[in-house]
Design a protein around this motif. Structure first.
Motif, PDB file in Angstrom:
ATOM      1  N   ARG A  91     -21.010 -47.744  65.285  1.00 17.94           N
ATOM      2  CA  ARG A  91     -19.989 -46.728  65.846  1.00 17.94           C
ATOM      3  C   ARG A  91     -19.846 -46.436  64.533  1.00 17.94           C
ATOM      4  O   ARG A  91     -19.990 -46.941  63.077  1.00 17.94           O
ATOM      5  CB  ARG A  91     -18.762 -47.102  66.293  1.00 17.94           C
ATOM      6  CG  ARG A  91     -17.754 -46.539  65.812  1.00 17.94           C
ATOM      7  CD  ARG A  91     -16.131 -47.272  66.431  1.00 17.94           C
ATOM      8  NE  ARG A  91     -15.093 -46.245  66.391  1.00 17.94           N
ATOM      9  CZ  ARG A  91     -14.145 -46.130  65.679  1.00 17.94           C
ATOM     10  NH1 ARG A  91     -14.975 -46.874  64.006  1.00 17.94           N
ATOM     11  NH2 ARG A  91     -13.527 -45.297  65.828  1.00 17.94           N
ATOM     12  N   MET A  92     -20.534 -44.719  63.461  1.00 21.70           N
ATOM     13  CA  MET A  92     -20.440 -44.514  62.458  1.00 21.70           C
ATOM     14  C   MET A  92     -19.628 -43.627  62.335  1.00 21.70           C
ATOM     15  O   MET A  92     -18.600 -42.561  63.071  1.00 21.70           O
ATOM     16  CB  MET A  92     -21.682 -43.938  61.954  1.00 21.70           C
ATOM     17  CG  MET A  92     -22.678 -44.255  62.664  1.00 21.70           C
ATOM     18  SD  MET A  92     -23.566 -46.141  62.018  1.00 21.70           S
ATOM     19  CE  MET A  92     -23.353 -45.910  60.050  1.00 21.70           C
ATOM     20  N   SER A  93     -18.406 -43.868  60.546  1.00 28.18           N
ATOM     21  CA  SER A  93     -17.527 -43.736  60.423  1.00 28.18           C
ATOM     22  C   SER A  93     -17.941 -42.517  59.170  1.00 28.18           C
ATOM     23  O   SER A  93     -18.348 -42.910  58.216  1.00 28.18           O
ATOM     24  CB  SER A  93     -16.649 -44.019  60.369  1.00 28.18           C
ATOM     25  OG  SER A  93     -15.598 -43.232  59.530  1.00 28.18           O
ATOM     26  N   THR A  94     -17.514 -41.096  58.884  1.00 28.26           N
ATOM     27  CA  THR A  94     -18.042 -40.335  58.255  1.00 28.26           C
ATOM     28  C   THR A  94     -16.435 -39.100  57.782  1.00 28.26           C
ATOM     29  O   THR A  94     -16.481 -38.193  58.085  1.00 28.26           O
ATOM     30  CB  THR A  94     -19.275 -39.231  57.990  1.00 28.26           C
ATOM     31  OG1 THR A  94     -20.371 -39.389  58.499  1.00 28.26           O
ATOM     32  CG2 THR A  94     -19.517 -38.128  56.949  1.00 28.26           C
ATOM     33  N   ASN A  95     -16.266 -40.292  56.554  1.00 28.16           N
ATOM     34  CA  ASN A  95     -14.756 -39.876  56.149  1.00 28.16           C
ATOM     35  C   ASN A  95     -13.438 -39.053  57.224  1.00 28.16           C
ATOM     36  O   ASN A  95     -12.815 -38.316  57.275  1.00 28.16           O
ATOM     37  CB  ASN A  95     -14.914 -38.098  55.364  1.00 28.16           C
ATOM     38  CG  ASN A  95     -15.839 -38.491  54.095  1.00 28.16           C
ATOM     39  OD1 ASN A  95     -15.092 -39.050  53.225  1.00 28.16           O
ATOM     40  ND2 ASN A  95     -16.057 -36.951  53.830  1.00 28.16           N
ATOM     41  N   GLY A  96     -13.839 -39.845  58.138  1.00 29.53           N
ATOM     42  CA  GLY A  96     -13.075 -40.293  59.766  1.00 29.53           C
ATOM     43  C   GLY A  96     -13.801 -40.078  61.132  1.00 29.53           C
ATOM     44  O   GLY A  96     -13.072 -40.284  61.904  1.00 29.53           O
ATOM     45  N   ALA A  97     -14.629 -39.232  60.589  1.00 29.71           N
ATOM     46  CA  ALA A  97     -15.304 -38.384  61.665  1.00 29.71           C
ATOM     47  C   ALA A  97     -16.170 -39.211  62.218  1.00 29.71           C
ATOM     48  O   ALA A  97     -17.144 -40.165  61.645  1.00 29.71           O
ATOM     49  CB  ALA A  97     -15.921 -37.041  61.769  1.00 29.71           C
ATOM     50  N   ALA A 120     -23.497 -42.244  56.015  1.00 30.26           N
ATOM     51  CA  ALA A 120     -22.154 -42.687  57.166  1.00 30.26           C
ATOM     52  C   ALA A 120     -21.991 -43.940  57.249  1.00 30.26           C
ATOM     53  O   ALA A 120     -22.936 -44.078  56.949  1.00 30.26           O
ATOM     54  CB  ALA A 120     -22.461 -42.068  58.430  1.00 30.26           C
ATOM     55  N   GLN A 121     -20.240 -44.405  57.329  1.00 26.84           N
ATOM     56  CA  GLN A 121     -20.237 -45.589  57.524  1.00 26.84           C
ATOM     57  C   GLN A 121     -19.892 -46.363  58.337  1.00 26.84           C
ATOM     58  O   GLN A 121     -19.718 -46.022  59.251  1.00 26.84           O
ATOM     59  CB  GLN A 121     -19.324 -45.372  56.247  1.00 26.84           C
ATOM     60  CG  GLN A 121     -18.591 -45.491  55.241  1.00 26.84           C
ATOM     61  CD  GLN A 121     -17.672 -45.518  54.572  1.00 26.84           C
ATOM     62  OE1 GLN A 121     -16.739 -44.867  54.946  1.00 26.84           O
ATOM     63  NE2 GLN A 121     -17.489 -46.570  53.555  1.00 26.84           N
TER      64      GLN A 121
END
Length: 446
Positions: A91-97, A120-121
């Motif tokens: 599960r990755m997050s890019t500025n909340g996306a 992506a985090q």
């Protein structure tokens, strides 16, 4: 006429070749899932609803379905690389996306976040300073690279055997029966004034190390005014130095820190004075410190000195356990990911701590995910909501650290499929050519 059928076949075969080419081009792409072209026949609608004897008008591509089968696991030299063995997606997050991926090639950015090549985090459960995971909502994982704080020594556990054959240090009168022994005053610099010794490093509240050396001196019970009754108790005085300086203890003998006694079976019976009513085989060791350490506002460290398990048998002095629970501060030297996603950090002081836990997400219909490129997918109404949890739970797979999942493209199979698709394309082109010849014959009729 067969132009329509041949043209649809050409389009379908061309689409199939595109999919095969895409699979082959991504044969080395980490976490890639190969696509499969699915076809459907096409019929024109009849006004009367009857389809008997109706000739189809060709084929069409009904869908390109990705095959979410497991790829091979390959080891790498990057401890941040993670491979999923089984179901689930990172599960990755890019500025909340939020996006999802099977590509486990990760690295640390300058803020300490675990990110992929696109920035992506990686998300998961974050641990607090005590190493307790917050298992609520998943959040971007940040590796805390701060030093682990020191811990003051609270207890020393020593298990040893004191040689029961040893005599009391001192001067023995040989003609007396029983022999009379005149004990000598203990001195840490005179080995003739004690029977055995051992040492251990302890730590104050600032993590400074102090060497505690313990000395064991057998006590002459035979010369006591009131001889012990059966079972006889044989006692040993314990003295200690801290960084070479003798501790002025409160034991029965001057400067001793305590006394331990054994029954006639060699088993430890009591330590005096006891640390507490619930700890009869331990006494207090008060260690003076001079390094600015405070506990909270004094210049001593009180340690529970526990001798539980110590024996007195007729064999040589030996130490089987000598441990303490304090440690100095430590710097983060490395970390790795366990099968359950737990990220454990290793520190230069030999300690480990839980830093975070990677979570995985799975879907009722993975083929409903929408590919966005860069080895990532996004959730859609067709895929269903993401089912999030720690690895190795439910339908989620396990993780392998320092490894990545290879593309599941079967290169040999794809080359065979390419030959087949090429033949299909040629065959459809041939139907158009044949239909052209038939039409040319019809036009040439006189």
């Amino acid at each position: 006429m067969g132009f329509q059928q041949g043209l649809s076949g050409l389009n379908a075969a061309s689409k199939s070749l595109d999919v095969i080419g895409n699979n082959i081009s991504n044969a080395s792409t980490v976490g890639f899932k190969q696509g499969q072209t699915q076809f459907a026949d096409v019929y024109a609608n009849s006004l009367n609803g009857s389809s008997g004897g109706t000739v189809g008008i060709g084929t069409k591509v009904s869908g390109v379905v990705q095959q979410f089968t497991q790829g091979n696991i390959s080891t790498t030299n990057n401890p941040l690389d993670i491979a999923i063995n089984g179901g689930g997606f990172f599960r990755m997050s890019t500025n909340g996306a939020i996006t999802y991926s099977r590509n486990g090639q990760f690295q640390l950015d300058k803020q300490g976040n675990i990110v992929n090549a696109q920035g992506a985090q990686l998300t998961g459960y974050v641990a607090n300073s005590a190493g307790v995971l917050s298992t609520g909502a998943a959040a971007p994982i940040n590796i805390n690279t701060a030093d682990i704080p020191p811990a003051q020594t609270a207890i020393i556990n020593s298990v040893m055997n004191l040689d029961s054959r040893k005599l009391v240090p001192g001067t023995q009168t040989p003609v007396a029966i029983p022999p009379v022994i005149t004990p000598t005053a203990f001195s840490p610099t005179d080995p003739t004034t004690y029977n055995s010794s051992t040492s251990i490093a302890v730590f104050d509240s600032l993590g400074n190390s102090h060497v505690v050396q313990s000395f064991f001196v057998k006590v002459d019970n035979l010369n006591a005014a009131t001889p012990p009754t059966a079972p006889a108790t044989i006692e040993w005085d314990v003295f200690a130095t801290v960084d070479g300086v003798l501790i002025a203890g409160t034991g029965a003998t001057t400067n001793s820190i305590g006394r331990i006694g054994f029954d006639n079976l060699g088993k430890l019976t009591v330590a005096t004075p006891p640390f507490a009513a619930t700890d009869p085989k331990a006494f207090k060791l008060t260690v003076p410190v001079g390094t600015g350490a405070v506990t909270p506002i004094n210049t001593t460290v009180d340690i529970k000195y526990d001798f539980t398990g110590t024996t007195q048998f007729g064999s040589d002095f030996s130490v089987s356990k000598n441990t303490q629970d304090g440690y100095a501060s430590g710097k983060l030297s490395k970390f790795n990911t366990a099968k359950d996603g737990t990220i454990v950090g290793s520190y230069t002081n030999g300690k480990t701590a839980v830093l975070a836990q990677v979570v995985l997400a799975n879907f009722t219909n993975p083929n409903g995910l929408q590919s966005t490129g860069d080895n990532q997918w996004i959730e859609t109404a067709t895929s269903g909501n993401a089912l999030i949890g720690p690895p190795n739970s439910g339908s989620l797979g396990t993780l392998t650290s320092s490894a990545t999942e290879d593309s599941n493209t079967d290169l040999t199979g794809e080359l065979v499929n390419m030959i087949t698709a090429q033949r299909v394309y040629q065959a459809n082109a041939q139907t158009i050519k044949t239909q052209d010849q038939v039409l040319q014959t019809l036009v040439n009729l006189r």
